[in-house]
Design an enzyme around this catalytic site. Structure first.
Site, PDB file in Angstrom:
ATOM      1  N   HIS A   1       0.373  -1.125  -0.048  1.00 59.50           N
ATOM      2  CA  HIS A   1       0.019   0.426   0.081  1.00 59.50           C
ATOM      3  C   HIS A   1       1.128   0.968   0.003  1.00 59.50           C
ATOM      4  O   HIS A   1       0.477   2.549  -0.879  1.00 59.50           O
ATOM      5  CB  HIS A   1      -0.746  -0.220   0.733  1.00 59.50           C
ATOM      6  CG  HIS A   1      -2.068  -0.708   1.457  1.00 59.50           C
ATOM      7  ND1 HIS A   1      -2.764  -1.351   2.281  1.00 59.50           N
ATOM      8  CD2 HIS A   1      -2.799  -1.398   0.257  1.00 59.50           C
ATOM      9  CE1 HIS A   1      -3.839  -1.725   1.552  1.00 59.50           C
ATOM     10  NE2 HIS A   1      -4.392  -1.979   0.529  1.00 59.50           N
TER      11      HIS A   1
ATOM     12  N   GLU B   1       6.952 -13.392 -23.771  1.00 55.96           N
ATOM     13  CA  GLU B   1       7.778 -14.044 -22.080  1.00 55.96           C
ATOM     14  C   GLU B   1       8.595 -14.765 -21.873  1.00 55.96           C
ATOM     15  O   GLU B   1       9.370 -14.428 -20.490  1.00 55.96           O
ATOM     16  CB  GLU B   1       7.361 -13.178 -21.169  1.00 55.96           C
ATOM     17  CG  GLU B   1       6.449 -12.091 -21.017  1.00 55.96           C
ATOM     18  CD  GLU B   1       5.271 -11.849 -19.796  1.00 55.96           C
ATOM     19  OE1 GLU B   1       5.705 -11.181 -19.154  1.00 55.96           O
ATOM     20  OE2 GLU B   1       4.326 -12.857 -20.464  1.00 55.96           O
TER      21      GLU B   1
ATOM     22  N   ASP C   1      10.938 -10.287 -18.652  1.00 60.35           N
ATOM     23  CA  ASP C   1      10.767 -11.623 -18.390  1.00 60.35           C
ATOM     24  C   ASP C   1      11.328 -12.156 -19.493  1.00 60.35           C
ATOM     25  O   ASP C   1      12.276 -12.864 -19.623  1.00 60.35           O
ATOM     26  CB  ASP C   1       9.286 -12.207 -18.291  1.00 60.35           C
ATOM     27  CG  ASP C   1       8.699 -11.730 -17.071  1.00 60.35           C
ATOM     28  OD1 ASP C   1       9.350 -12.140 -15.678  1.00 60.35           O
ATOM     29  OD2 ASP C   1       7.423 -11.329 -17.056  1.00 60.35           O
TER      30      ASP C   1
ATOM     31  N   CYS D   1       7.018  -3.822 -24.647  1.00 61.57           N
ATOM     32  CA  CYS D   1       5.794  -2.838 -23.325  1.00 61.57           C
ATOM     33  C   CYS D   1       7.061  -3.416 -22.240  1.00 61.57           C
ATOM     34  O   CYS D   1       6.497  -2.485 -21.183  1.00 61.57           O
ATOM     35  CB  CYS D   1       4.297  -3.416 -22.820  1.00 61.57           C
ATOM     36  SG  CYS D   1       4.279  -5.454 -22.474  1.00 61.57           S
TER      37      CYS D   1
END
Ligand code: PEP
Ligand code: MG
Length: 588
Positions: free
Chosen positions: A190, A432, A456, A503
């Site tokens: 968080h 990936e 990845d 990406c």
């Protein structure tokens, strides 16, 4: 002294350290004797403390304005604060043990934290910080020693802490706190998400940095690469001041920037898109002028779905992003849990090799009912016409067939319920793994597009854990094995008339931009903060020169030689470009 951690929130900051003492959730035991009235009044004190903390948290929530994620996180803390089971346990500890309220709160909440701590699910483990946050506030109210340290700061500082409580982070003012660095924390805590929402640079997961820093040490926090330098040299200071100024300039420029398309030096329009994780990022992205969202990571949704999957929660967010970006395309990637990201459920056992384990569509296919909830929501949002769907970590053709079958099933279900969706929604996969590259010709007939996830792909090609600092020097997206695969993927896609984007973070590396253009990729998708840099890089490259460099790179022995090759081209055209010497200097 340089430390490497996890880049949690972009930006560069330089300033004096302020060490925040993080108190343990402990409090001395005081016996109430045998008076029932004393126990009753302890319970009343406890209830009053809860009301006072509730009031504080609500005030912080209000001060967050339209930072939606901040408000959601505070709402979660408020729920925790008022949890009836916890309340009951504290009250029965007071009555049963005839002990003071502070002690009852500390023992009860430590019990909850211990339970959370042994959960296999890192998402649940990260909630330990939330429990501690709430407990600490209640105890401070009870004992009247409210922590004022942060409020007393006079000059802006870099906050150093073992961990920061989410509500403390929410109370930070960007002018007062230049940045923060913590021992603990992951990409998905968080605190990290809040730092991004507030625009405060942060590096987390530094393990033992609190024991290395003394009060007033000067720190450089590079939230872009995840570096922290303690008492930097003059050269380092100069370098980072320049980078920091440039980052700031870019931010300011962006506010005034003509949000025009990315053009190469020879005037060819090049597609540039943005990667987002939080829906509010759309507003920032739109100012920058991009051609779409090339990757919408949806893992963060796990945060707001405390009570399990909810189709409408998914739908509302996808619908908002799709309508705000319309008519530009939005590629929504289905959940990529596992690896270093959120885990899916309490029952998932610890794995020896999480990156090779139960991750992404492997989980989705294993739990088709849960997965269908996300697919339904994406399909419902597809009515806007600009939504595309992308599956991560597809390694086997069988998976792809099953994914398409599941999608079909969900489409039929929607049709029979009379719920509209776009039948022609494009469906793609991420590339990936080397397996996906080598078997891509077999997969392409099933998809409309592919996007190369270089983060990845580099990790799996070079067998280097992308998050392990001990092997970070071996992690290199310019390695010939990675570049050759990118070349192969582009050729294969184009031979079958499919478009291909990149990406992974390589797309935002200035030295990689000319190469990727040269390989012929159709789109680069990068983090919002990097858009101006990448646009600028695109503007100094001609298509011919890019092709020549890409071609040459395929025969170079090392990644360093390729970076040096691109650097020597770029530096002539863009002398003010700031790059880390180690990135391109042979022998550097
Ligand atoms: C990638 O692997 O390059 C990618 C973009 O996905 P993620 O970083 O979310 O794994
Ligand atoms: Mg990936």
């Amino acid at each position: 002294m340089l430390f490497k951690g996890i880049p949690a929130s972009h930006g560069i900051a330089i300033g004096p350290a302020f060490l925040l003492k993080v108190e343990e959730l402990r409090h001395a035991k005081r016996s109430l004797g045998s008076s029932a009235a004393a126990a009753d009044s302890e319970v009343v004190r406890f209830q009053n403390a809860i009301s006072a903390v509730k009031h504080d948290l609500e005030n912080i929530a209000d001060s967050m304005g339209d930072v939606v994620e901040g408000r959601q996180i505070l709402e979660f803390l408020l729920l925790l604060l008022q949890d009836p089971t916890i309340k009951k346990e504290v009250e029965s500890t007071i009555h049963g043990g005839m002990v003071n309220a502070e002690y009852a709160v500390s023992t009860t909440l430590r019990g909850v934290m211990e339970k959370f701590n042994v959960m296999a699910d890192p998402y649940i483990r990260e909630r330990v910080a939330d429990v501690k946050d709430v407990g600490r506030r209640v105890i401070e109210k009870l004992s009247g020693t409210e922590k004022e340290a942060l409020k007393k700061l006079e000059k802006p500082v870099v906050l150093v802490a073992k961990d920061l409580d989410p509500s403390e982070t929410a109370g930070l003012k960007p002018g007062q706190v230049l940045a923060f660095v913590t021992d603990m924390g992951g990409r998905t805590s968080h605190t990290t998400i809040l730092a991004r929402a507030l625009g405060i640079p942060a590096v987390v997961g530094l393990q033992k940095i609190t024991s290395q820093i003394n009060p007033r040490d000067i720190l450089i926090v590079d939230g872009i690469h995840g570096h922290v330098i303690i008492n930097p040299t003059k050269k380092e200071l100069k370098y980072y001041r320049e980078i920091g100024d440039r980052f700031q300039e870019a931010e300011n420029l962006l506010k005034r920037m003509n949000p025009g398309p990315a053009l190469t030096e020879d005037g060819v329009r090049f597609e540039l898109a943005a990667n987002i994780e939080l829906p509010h990022e759309v507003a920032i992205v739109k100012q920058f002028g991009v051609d779409g969202i090339g990757l919408f990571r949806t893992e963060f949704l796990r945060l707001i779905q405390e009570k399990g999957e909810n189709e409408n929660d998914h739908f509302n967010i996808y619908d908002k992003v799709a309508s705000e970006m319309h008519p530009k395309p939005v590629i929504i990637r289905t959940y990529d849990m596992g690896g270093d990201k959120f885990r899916t459920g309490l029952d998932s056992a610890r794995e020896a090799n999480p990156f090779l384990g139960y991750r992404a569509v492997r989980i989705g296919l294993d739990r088709p009912e849960e997965f269908s909830i996300q697919l339904r929501a994406i399909l419902r949002a597809s009515v806007h016409g600009n939504v595309r769907l992308m599956f991560p970590m597809v390694t086997h053709v069988e998976q792809l067939r099953r994914l398409k079958d599941l999608l079909n099933l969900v489409q039929n279900e929607l049709t029979s319920q009379g719920i509209p969706f776009n039948r022609d929604m494009q469906v793609g996969i991420m590339v990936e793994t080397p397996a996906t590259v080598l078997a891509l010709d077999l997969m392409l007939p099933y998809v409309d597009f592919v996007s190369i996830g270089t983060n990845d792909l580099t990790q799996y090609t070079l067998a280097v854990d992308r998050g392990n600092p001990k092997v970070a020097d071996l992690y290199d997206s310019f390695h010939p094995a990675v570049l050759r695969q990118i070349d192969t993927v582009v050729r294969l896609c184009h031979s079958q008339g499919k478009w291909v984007g990149v990406c992974g973070s390589m797309a935002g590396n200035p030295l990689a931009v000319p190469l990727l253009i040269g390989f012929g990729v159709d789109e680069l998708s990068v983090a919002p903060a990097l858009i101006p840099d990448v646009k600028k890089m695109i503007a100094v490259v001609t298509i011919d020169a890019a092709r020549e460099m890409a071609e040459k790179s395929l025969s170079l022995e090392t990644g360093l030689r390729t970076r040096a090759l691109v650097h020597s081209y770029v530096i002539g055209k863009y002398p003010e470009i700031l790059l880390d010497e180690n990135d391109w200097k042979p022998g550097g």
